[in-house]
Design an enzyme around this catalytic site. Structure first.
Site, PDB file in Angstrom:
ATOM      1  N   HIS A  36       3.097   6.648  -6.994  1.00 46.26           N
ATOM      2  CA  HIS A  36       2.283   7.654  -7.349  1.00 46.26           C
ATOM      3  C   HIS A  36       3.229   8.875  -7.367  1.00 46.26           C
ATOM      4  O   HIS A  36       3.020   9.648  -8.270  1.00 46.26           O
ATOM      5  CB  HIS A  36       1.065   7.895  -6.574  1.00 46.26           C
ATOM      6  CG  HIS A  36      -0.095   8.545  -6.984  1.00 46.26           C
ATOM      7  ND1 HIS A  36      -0.987   8.983  -6.140  1.00 46.26           N
ATOM      8  CD2 HIS A  36      -0.110   9.257  -8.004  1.00 46.26           C
ATOM      9  CE1 HIS A  36      -1.848   9.774  -6.796  1.00 46.26           C
ATOM     10  NE2 HIS A  36      -1.274   9.974  -8.136  1.00 46.26           N
TER      11      HIS A  36
ATOM     12  N   HIS B 163       1.807   4.376  -2.816  1.00 49.39           N
ATOM     13  CA  HIS B 163       1.696   5.893  -2.737  1.00 49.39           C
ATOM     14  C   HIS B 163       3.139   6.281  -3.286  1.00 49.39           C
ATOM     15  O   HIS B 163       2.968   7.439  -3.992  1.00 49.39           O
ATOM     16  CB  HIS B 163       1.714   6.395  -1.469  1.00 49.39           C
ATOM     17  CG  HIS B 163       0.386   6.357  -0.625  1.00 49.39           C
ATOM     18  ND1 HIS B 163      -0.574   7.020  -1.401  1.00 49.39           N
ATOM     19  CD2 HIS B 163      -0.111   5.844   0.363  1.00 49.39           C
ATOM     20  CE1 HIS B 163      -1.767   6.678  -0.585  1.00 49.39           C
ATOM     21  NE2 HIS B 163      -1.473   6.019   0.232  1.00 49.39           N
TER      22      HIS B 163
ATOM     23  N   HIS C   6       0.809  -1.131   0.089  1.00 56.13           N
ATOM     24  CA  HIS C   6      -0.074  -0.096  -0.039  1.00 56.13           C
ATOM     25  C   HIS C   6       0.955   1.203   0.176  1.00 56.13           C
ATOM     26  O   HIS C   6       1.005   2.189  -1.000  1.00 56.13           O
ATOM     27  CB  HIS C   6      -0.835  -0.086   1.265  1.00 56.13           C
ATOM     28  CG  HIS C   6      -1.791   1.215   1.441  1.00 56.13           C
ATOM     29  ND1 HIS C   6      -3.199   1.230   1.080  1.00 56.13           N
ATOM     30  CD2 HIS C   6      -1.446   2.521   1.731  1.00 56.13           C
ATOM     31  CE1 HIS C   6      -3.513   2.512   1.072  1.00 56.13           C
ATOM     32  NE2 HIS C   6      -2.745   3.269   1.721  1.00 56.13           N
ATOM     33  N   GLU C   7       1.847   1.347   1.096  1.00 54.17           N
ATOM     34  CA  GLU C   7       2.468   2.595   1.122  1.00 54.17           C
ATOM     35  C   GLU C   7       3.524   2.624   0.086  1.00 54.17           C
ATOM     36  O   GLU C   7       3.943   3.901  -0.597  1.00 54.17           O
ATOM     37  CB  GLU C   7       3.402   2.377   2.419  1.00 54.17           C
ATOM     38  CG  GLU C   7       2.600   2.396   3.588  1.00 54.17           C
ATOM     39  CD  GLU C   7       1.531   3.552   3.849  1.00 54.17           C
ATOM     40  OE1 GLU C   7       1.922   4.722   2.987  1.00 54.17           O
ATOM     41  OE2 GLU C   7       0.463   3.327   4.517  1.00 54.17           O
TER      42      GLU C   7
HETATM   43 ZN   LIG Z   1      -2.527   5.322   2.034  1.00 56.01          ZN
END
Ligand SMILES: [Zn+2]
Length: 712
Positions: A500, A497, A493-494
């Site tokens: 992104h 980011h 998940h991290e």
């Molecule tokens: Zn997040």
């Protein structure tokens, strides 16, 4: 105002199973400086603050000087940075030339770079190197930074110039990114009160400063409760349960001592609600009243309406509709889960009724019994460093990235490691990735991503610097650190980011990388979680820590079968908090007693007795430690609609590593930052609007297929 410049954000993971995260703007100002000020004129008796203000030196276009920072330097550096930024803004506002995009909007993008640098390091210390000395600085500087922001948005001459550019027919001649940036400045200034009269502006600024002080008080109270309370397990030697989620949740899951479970549970859910000097109830009442007053001043019915106007959801009604659509089946599932657990407890002869402090314990027993799935068995295949190699490999497949250790880059703590990211084919430098995986004193709990520098090219190419942070308990030297499946999902998940940020390909820093709307920002990160369970990753990287053998297929199958297990609990625990958050901010200027409001709202919603909100109101940092996720905790669910639906695009094509879909993902989602409206970006990627079916299926709330998967 916090939305004015979404240049740098810290995206913070607070829970694991459903990967709910908080994101908030770390920096409040735009930055840049045509003329850096003479720093030595500002310093007082302490070390000259030029280190924090100065341009970053060293390789990769400069790196933050983390190794040479002193806490005493923050205050003078922030003061000098604010002064310089205000001087920049003053020059833009008083420019004798008629307003143009270049001399107004682009000039604002260049303003205040030194402050930007200070605030980056200030934020890293706040989240990872926090101590009593730093907290004193925080308490003093929070209201002053709020006042500083208002000085910019309330600058009448500046706003007039922005408005002129925004309303000029010349705007149509700008490129789409410039048009969107102009719109963003105009909208954010209006939303921050730029059009108000002098009296209203003064009151608004007073409110913002009061709120900043109350937010600091709220979060320092929660920290004090987490640091100050423990339960010592005398019978088992030196074991101590500290009052944090990472300590309490495993205890609730695995301890057979029901009395102690209840004690730990009560300690944890009563943080900030003990009627002592750290009690947050009065602070909440005050925050809610000030927010309601501010919304009215700005011309909105409630704080929730103000907050959601520029989010993807647009209105509180839209967010409520989605939440209630999911709430009902989730509650129904909880009743089934409780019945399963009660049956198991009865069979064991426990002679109990399932209570909230029993949920995790019996859920784990049901999981083991029904799916033959023991979390400790899975863990033996999940080595932190192997999974790190796994996420690098996925980034290579999806985005053609390569990761090489970067030495000689200063770090804030010896545990932090740095990698250079390059393009596999062209070898082009893309950015830096900092990894700070271990818990330590002064580091906040949870996991998060932070951008130290945004990609942009206003005046030449600037590459990004991003970081991932977690709180793993450091293993013994030489021994591999094993993590849970949920922690592995969190890592993905991290890293989502981080990707992104790393994929960002824009011109203006305010539109870069993760600077997107709050209910959209979790989409790329939640999406990446899906790659953990791909056979390619499991075969190569989920290898046994002793034998080196890949995770057996039979175990993978059991993990898959159990995928929707306990989703009733996970969803209701989260959604109850999201619904209370929204209703608190739709209540207007009533004087609210947080405890009473929470109780009445949950009763009205039909909250199951066996579950408590994931974050009870007196400890709800997402909502009361900043404007952050106020009326915005729904965002995780909103983003998850996109996530579930978007993964379908891979499934429908050639699978999770389909290069064509990955290229569309990069082109329309990961690289565009906030240069495109998110709904439009999603439509370009998917060829249609998002649908909720995939989300319901992912959580096991739709159809017979999902029901079977989750058990009776
Ligand atoms: Zn997040």
């Amino acid at each position: 105002m916090r939305d004015l410049t979404t240049r740098s954000r810290m995206l913070l993971l607070v829970t694991v199973l459903s990967a709910l995260v908080i994101a908030y703007n770390l920096k409040l100002t735009n930055g840049a400086d045509a003329k850096p000020m003479r720093i030595d004129t500002v310093a007082e008796s302490v070390t000259p603050p030029n280190l924090l203000l100065a341009k970053w030196e060293g390789p990769y276009g400069g790196v933050p000087p983390f190794d040479r920072v002193k806490v005493a330097d923050f205050k003078p550096a922030l003061e000098a940075g604010m002064a310089e930024n205000l001087a920049d803004v003053g020059r833009i506002a008083k420019d004798p030339a008629p307003p143009t995009f270049e001399n107004t909007i682009a000039a604002m993008e260049r303003a205040g770079q030194a402050l930007d640098r200070v605030q980056t390091i200030y934020g890293v210390f706040g989240s990872t190197m926090n101590g009593p000395d730093f907290q004193v600085v925080q308490r003093e500087m929070a209201p002053r930074l709020a006042a500083f922001n208002d000085q910019i948005t309330q600058n009448t001459e500046l706003f007039k110039r922005i408005e002129t550019v925004y309303k000029s027919p010349e705007k149509a001649k700008l490129n789409p990114e410039q048009q969107r940036l102009t719109w963003l400045y105009y909208t954010n200034f209006v939303r921050a009160g730029a059009r108000l009269g002098p009296g209203a502006k003064a009151r608004l600024s007073e409110i913002n400063q009061k709120l900043a002080g109350l937010y600091t008080k709220f979060s320092q109270n929660v920290l004090a409760e987490e640091d100050g309370q423990t339960i010592v397990l005398k019978s088992e030697g030196a074991w101590v349960i500290s009052n944090t989620r990472s300590s309490v949740d495993p205890f609730l899951t695995y301890s057979s001592n029901r009395e102690l479970r209840e004690k730990a549970w009560r300690m944890f859910i009563n943080r900030g609600d003990n009627g002592d000097e750290h009690d947050n109830n009065a602070t909440i009442t005050e925050i809610l009243q000030l927010r309601a007053e501010r919304a009215k001043l700005l011309g909105y019915p409630t704080h929730a309406h103000w907050r959601l106007e520029n989010a993807m959801a647009k209105t509180p009604e839209n967010a409520m509709e989605l939440m209630m659509q999911v709430w009902k089946p989730a509650v129904a599932r909880v009743h089934e889960e409780v019945a399963d657990m009660q049956a198991l407890a009865d069979k064991e002869g426990a002679k109990i009724k399932i209570e909230p402090w029993d949920y995790r314990y019996y859920a784990e027993k049901v999981r083991t019994a029904r799916y033959d799935l023991d979390q400790n068995e899975v863990k033996q295949y999940l080595q932190l460093e192997k999974l790190r190699e796994g996420i690098f490999w996925v980034a290579g497949e999806l985005f053609n990235f390569n990761f090489t250790p970067a030495t000689n880059v200063p770090v804030v703590h010896p545990d932090v490691r740095v990698w250079e990211v390059t393009d596999k084919t062209t070898k082009r430098h893309i950015g830096l990735w900092y990894f700070d995986p271990y818990a330590r004193a002064g580091k906040r709990s949870g996991a998060w991503m932070n951008a130290y520098r945004s990609q942009e090219r206003v005046d030449g190419e600037i590459t990004t610097i991003v970081s991932n942070n977690a709180n793993f308990v450091k293993g013994k030297p030489g021994e591999p650190l094993l993590i849970s499946w949920d922690d592995a999902l969190t890592m993905f998940h991290e890293f989502g980011h981080a990707l992104h940020g790393l994929n960002s390909n824009v011109t203006y820093p305010s539109l870069s990388g993760t600077a997107v709307s709050r209910d959209y920002v979790e989409f790329p990160s939640q999406l990446l979680e899906h790659w953990l369970s791909t056979p390619e990753v499991l075969q190569r990287f989920a290898v046994h820590y002793q034998t080196g053998k890949p995770i057996p297929q039979s175990l993978v199958e059991r993990i898959k079968r159990a995928a929707t297990f306990n989703q009733g609990f996970i969803t209701v625990e989260y959604l109850s908090a999201a619904l209370v958050d929204m209703k608190l901010h739709l209540a207007g200027d009533k004087k609210i007693d947080a405890d009473a409001f929470e109780k009445a709202t949950l009763a009205e919603l039909g909250m199951p007795d066996e579950i408590v909100m994931r974050h009870r109101t007196p400890q709800f940092l997402h909502v009361f430690a900043s404007d952050g996720y106020s009326a915005g905790y729904y965002s995780y669910l909103w983003s998850d609609v996109l996530t579930a639906d978007a993964y379908g695009a891979f499934v429908e094509a050639g699978g999770p590593y389909d290069h064509k879909v990955a290229e569309r993902l990069r082109k329309y989602i990961f690289s565009v930052g906030n240069t495109v409206d998110p709904a439009e970006a999603y439509r370009s990627f998917r060829g249609r609007d998002p649908r909720t079916e995939a989300l319901m299926k992912k959580r096991g709330f739709s159809g017979t297929e999902a029901k079977t998967a989750a058990g009776q």
